[in-house]
Design a protein around this motif. Sequence first.
Motif, PDB file in Angstrom:
ATOM      1  N   VAL A   1       0.856  -1.192   0.000  1.00 35.07           N
ATOM      2  CA  VAL A   1       0.000   0.000   0.000  1.00 35.07           C
ATOM      3  C   VAL A   1       0.890   1.239   0.000  1.00 35.07           C
ATOM      4  O   VAL A   1       2.031   1.194   0.449  1.00 35.07           O
ATOM      5  CB  VAL A   1      -0.918   0.078   1.243  1.00 35.07           C
ATOM      6  CG1 VAL A   1      -2.094  -0.860   1.126  1.00 35.07           C
ATOM      7  CG2 VAL A   1      -0.141  -0.178   2.517  1.00 35.07           C
ATOM      8  N   SER A   2       0.345   2.349  -0.515  1.00 37.26           N
ATOM      9  CA  SER A   2       1.070   3.615  -0.492  1.00 37.26           C
ATOM     10  C   SER A   2       0.730   4.362   0.796  1.00 37.26           C
ATOM     11  O   SER A   2      -0.204   3.994   1.510  1.00 37.26           O
ATOM     12  CB  SER A   2       0.674   4.461  -1.696  1.00 37.26           C
ATOM     13  OG  SER A   2      -0.683   4.839  -1.569  1.00 37.26           O
ATOM     14  N   ALA A   3       1.493   5.414   1.076  1.00 29.33           N
ATOM     15  CA  ALA A   3       1.209   6.242   2.248  1.00 29.33           C
ATOM     16  C   ALA A   3      -0.232   6.745   2.197  1.00 29.33           C
ATOM     17  O   ALA A   3      -0.938   6.725   3.209  1.00 29.33           O
ATOM     18  CB  ALA A   3       2.186   7.419   2.290  1.00 29.33           C
TER      19      ALA A   3
ATOM     20  N   GLU B   1      -8.665  12.853  -1.687  1.00 25.54           N
ATOM     21  CA  GLU B   1      -8.316  14.273  -1.518  1.00 25.54           C
ATOM     22  C   GLU B   1      -8.224  14.620  -0.036  1.00 25.54           C
ATOM     23  O   GLU B   1      -7.308  15.323   0.406  1.00 25.54           O
ATOM     24  CB  GLU B   1      -9.352  15.161  -2.230  1.00 25.54           C
ATOM     25  CG  GLU B   1      -9.129  15.204  -3.735  1.00 25.54           C
ATOM     26  CD  GLU B   1     -10.330  15.744  -4.491  1.00 25.54           C
ATOM     27  OE1 GLU B   1     -11.320  16.160  -3.842  1.00 25.54           O
ATOM     28  OE2 GLU B   1     -10.277  15.736  -5.740  1.00 25.54           O
ATOM     29  N   GLU B   2      -9.184  14.109   0.723  1.00 24.84           N
ATOM     30  CA  GLU B   2      -9.174  14.360   2.163  1.00 24.84           C
ATOM     31  C   GLU B   2      -7.918  13.764   2.806  1.00 24.84           C
ATOM     32  O   GLU B   2      -7.268  14.391   3.650  1.00 24.84           O
ATOM     33  CB  GLU B   2     -10.434  13.731   2.777  1.00 24.84           C
ATOM     34  CG  GLU B   2     -10.893  14.403   4.039  1.00 24.84           C
ATOM     35  CD  GLU B   2     -12.234  13.830   4.490  1.00 24.84           C
ATOM     36  OE1 GLU B   2     -12.398  13.651   5.692  1.00 24.84           O
ATOM     37  OE2 GLU B   2     -13.095  13.561   3.619  1.00 24.84           O
ATOM     38  N   ALA B   3      -7.566  12.560   2.378  1.00 25.79           N
ATOM     39  CA  ALA B   3      -6.374  11.897   2.914  1.00 25.79           C
ATOM     40  C   ALA B   3      -5.113  12.686   2.562  1.00 25.79           C
ATOM     41  O   ALA B   3      -4.184  12.813   3.374  1.00 25.79           O
ATOM     42  CB  ALA B   3      -6.284  10.474   2.380  1.00 25.79           C
ATOM     43  N   THR B   4      -5.091  13.258   1.346  1.00 30.83           N
ATOM     44  CA  THR B   4      -3.937  14.056   0.933  1.00 30.83           C
ATOM     45  C   THR B   4      -3.785  15.276   1.830  1.00 30.83           C
ATOM     46  O   THR B   4      -2.671  15.656   2.203  1.00 30.83           O
ATOM     47  CB  THR B   4      -4.093  14.503  -0.540  1.00 30.83           C
ATOM     48  OG1 THR B   4      -4.389  13.358  -1.329  1.00 30.83           O
ATOM     49  CG2 THR B   4      -2.825  15.150  -1.044  1.00 30.83           C
ATOM     50  N   LYS B   5      -4.926  15.882   2.193  1.00 28.86           N
ATOM     51  CA  LYS B   5      -4.873  17.042   3.091  1.00 28.86           C
ATOM     52  C   LYS B   5      -4.285  16.653   4.438  1.00 28.86           C
ATOM     53  O   LYS B   5      -3.478  17.388   5.023  1.00 28.86           O
ATOM     54  CB  LYS B   5      -6.272  17.623   3.282  1.00 28.86           C
ATOM     55  CG  LYS B   5      -6.663  18.566   2.170  1.00 28.86           C
ATOM     56  CD  LYS B   5      -8.034  19.190   2.459  1.00 28.86           C
ATOM     57  CE  LYS B   5      -8.672  19.639   1.151  1.00 28.86           C
ATOM     58  NZ  LYS B   5     -10.138  19.541   1.189  1.00 28.86           N
TER      59      LYS B   5
ATOM     60  N   MET C   1       3.858  15.505   4.536  1.00 25.06           N
ATOM     61  CA  MET C   1       4.200  14.280   3.806  1.00 25.06           C
ATOM     62  C   MET C   1       3.479  14.167   2.471  1.00 25.06           C
ATOM     63  O   MET C   1       3.514  13.107   1.847  1.00 25.06           O
ATOM     64  CB  MET C   1       3.827  13.061   4.658  1.00 25.06           C
ATOM     65  CG  MET C   1       4.705  12.810   5.846  1.00 25.06           C
ATOM     66  SD  MET C   1       6.158  11.869   5.384  1.00 25.06           S
ATOM     67  CE  MET C   1       5.368  10.379   4.778  1.00 25.06           C
ATOM     68  N   ASP C   2       2.804  15.235   2.021  1.00 25.82           N
ATOM     69  CA  ASP C   2       2.002  15.098   0.814  1.00 25.82           C
ATOM     70  C   ASP C   2       2.850  14.777  -0.416  1.00 25.82           C
ATOM     71  O   ASP C   2       2.383  14.144  -1.350  1.00 25.82           O
ATOM     72  CB  ASP C   2       1.133  16.339   0.569  1.00 25.82           C
ATOM     73  CG  ASP C   2       1.882  17.625   0.838  1.00 25.82           C
ATOM     74  OD1 ASP C   2       2.824  17.585   1.657  1.00 25.82           O
ATOM     75  OD2 ASP C   2       1.551  18.661   0.248  1.00 25.82           O
TER      76      ASP C   2
ATOM     77  N   GLY D   1      10.555   7.773  10.914  1.00 27.15           N
ATOM     78  CA  GLY D   1       9.849   8.998  11.276  1.00 27.15           C
ATOM     79  C   GLY D   1       8.718   9.286  10.304  1.00 27.15           C
ATOM     80  O   GLY D   1       7.622   9.692  10.708  1.00 27.15           O
ATOM     81  N   GLN D   2       8.980   9.033   9.001  1.00 34.52           N
ATOM     82  CA  GLN D   2       7.940   9.278   7.996  1.00 34.52           C
ATOM     83  C   GLN D   2       6.776   8.307   8.169  1.00 34.52           C
ATOM     84  O   GLN D   2       5.616   8.677   8.018  1.00 34.52           O
ATOM     85  CB  GLN D   2       8.535   9.145   6.588  1.00 34.52           C
ATOM     86  CG  GLN D   2       9.473  10.289   6.253  1.00 34.52           C
ATOM     87  CD  GLN D   2      10.288  10.028   4.995  1.00 34.52           C
ATOM     88  OE1 GLN D   2      10.518   8.887   4.620  1.00 34.52           O
ATOM     89  NE2 GLN D   2      10.739  11.091   4.358  1.00 34.52           N
ATOM     90  N   GLN D   3       7.100   7.053   8.523  1.00 38.59           N
ATOM     91  CA  GLN D   3       6.037   6.073   8.759  1.00 38.59           C
ATOM     92  C   GLN D   3       5.159   6.530   9.918  1.00 38.59           C
ATOM     93  O   GLN D   3       3.932   6.438   9.871  1.00 38.59           O
ATOM     94  CB  GLN D   3       6.642   4.699   9.059  1.00 38.59           C
ATOM     95  CG  GLN D   3       7.316   4.071   7.849  1.00 38.59           C
ATOM     96  CD  GLN D   3       8.023   2.771   8.162  1.00 38.59           C
ATOM     97  OE1 GLN D   3       8.301   2.464   9.326  1.00 38.59           O
ATOM     98  NE2 GLN D   3       8.349   2.007   7.136  1.00 38.59           N
TER      99      GLN D   3
END
Lengths: 270, 422
Positions: free
Chosen positions: A107-109, A133-137, A144-145, A158-160
């Motif tokens: 899966v992606s972030a 879109e909501e998840a991107t926000k 992290m977008d 840290g990114q995870q």
Amino acid sequence: MMLPWKMSGQPAGPEHSPYAPVSIHDVTVAYHRKPVLWDVDLDLPEGKLVGVIGPNGAGKSTLIKAILGLVPTASGEVKFYGGTLRKHRALVGYVPQRESVDWDFPVSALDVVAMGLYRRIGWFRRIRRTHYEEATKALARVGMDSLALRQISQLSGGQQQRVFLARALAQDAQIYFMDEPLVGVDAATERVIIALLRELRNAGRTVVVVHHDLQSVAEYFDHVIMLNTRVVAAGPTAEVFTQDNLLKTYGGRLTLLDEAAHAVARTGQR
Amino acid sequence: MNWTLLDTWMLATGIFSALSCALLGNFLFVRRLSLMGDAISHAVLPGLAAAFLITGSRDSGPMLMGAVIAGVLTAVLTQGIAHAGKVEESTSMGIVFTTLFAVGLLLIVRAADRVDLDPSCVLYGSLELTPLDTIRIGGMTLPRAFLVNTSVFAVNAAIVWLLFKEFMIGAFDPMLAVTQGFRPRWMHQLLMALVALTAVACFETVGSILVVAMLIVPAATARLLSSRLPAMLGLSLAIAAGSAILGHLGALTIPRLFGFEDTTTSGMMAVAAGAMFFLALIFAPGSGVLAHARNQLSLRRRIENEDALAALYRRGEGMELATAELPSPRLLHRLERRGFAAESAGVWQLTPRGKEEAESVIHAHVLWERFLVDHANMRVDHAHQSSERLEHVTTPEMREVLAETVEKPVTPPSDGSILPPR
């Protein structure tokens, strides 16, 4: 047991509920008959940043899992605004320990963050563009977008952790439970996460965080729960985060209780 | 090759068996439970035997029901034993399916005089015979096995379509799924029931080897080639269908080349799937063996180039080089091709571009040396050796952090190295 916030009469929250967001009544949890949480009885205050501290094996994660119904309790009950968890699931957000999932999962972030919306999307429904879109926000709020489409094993620790935080933000909950969100993260991520936790608190959300670093407790948390199988102390950080309570939590005297717990476990065996 | 209508039906039946198994295999794979397919395909035996003993017939209905019950029982017992006995899930799986398989054998022996069980039929199936057993539906005469296999695929596809995100969150983060009110344990048991149903439906036609192969191999191959679950599902289906087609063609043609009779199609399909996996393992972009080797090679080339550039730079600054430190003619010509060095009057010298590159490498070297000595408590001579390696893998981001961390002005900690102008 007299708890400071039980006496003080908390102001009603945004829901104008007369009840505490979470009240835990005499909860005991045992693994293979050995008690790991023993008669925990406390209310969580509304709109505060609450730290849960205690030594390894003190039952910090178990406390959160017991509240969320993820481990069976031997006795006791947990109420959310006076009602059941089933009724108030939409109000509850959860950030598990980072190691609890398989980061090689395909899966992606963005996919992971979108999982925070599944409850709102509902059974059988598909994930739509607006959800992404909501998840991107939410990803943008943790900076992290730009890495949204990256497979999650390609992210640093840290990114995870930020992805997990973004997922919690997407859940848009009233009460958050976070299990060690600051373990193994870089300094920049820690700053981002703490800023977010404060933002949530300032917006009236209750945030409960299992924490391991005693150095930063006084700086980060309004309230602390000091746990070692028993709740040693719980209340405003300024009042209960004392040398005396730290000794009781981390010192040796409670090992007597641990020995007794082992003995209890043995009596259960044939 | 002699293609007949029988071949068309055999192939169509084989393709749908492969698709059914491959689709579910993805969800076993991402839960690291690929062997569960193997376990369940054995553990359904007592379910089949019990259904036969109770009803006294070999009708599909009771057989499928018995298999589904046995499949779910396998999953429930596996989790229960892993929890209660504090053993690994794979161990517990091994205990459960061997025991259930043995019970199934005992039941069959009990009923041996009434059942015709052909071991080779269980192993390889009888795809070759499927077109002969037909039923009439609405004026059309269709092979029964084709109908069964397409129905099972339709059921699997519909359920995966409806519950895709529920399966995904249940597999990735079951605890979050629980707090959101989803039921990952039910999802898991539904998946196991589907695997059992699919296994039994496909056994008869393609045999247990192909069932296990198609549950595991297409998903594993697809994972090598994709990093998102929807893409992985699509690829695994394509690979499954491809293996079925290649397998059947292979079964018809390959043995003939060596003067033998046709071989079994389902065996050849499993071989085709395995072959595709190995191709993906070697050629997969990014994660394949070949891509890995190419990366290694280009890294080694870069290290050679950068070391040669640094050597020429030092000589240009008037330092004596040992013969061993001088770049080989092959290397010098490579640098020339990239425009980093040029020969004039028998002397090799750096071009301005080459000089810039060399300075960048030496700069990274000095930054690492200073960092290791001042911030990582390393001895000066050790720091030099480590920096020799680190200088070649320094990304611009790393260089930025190093430059921020190291005290200015940056001076080499050891004597003798050259600090390029910056």
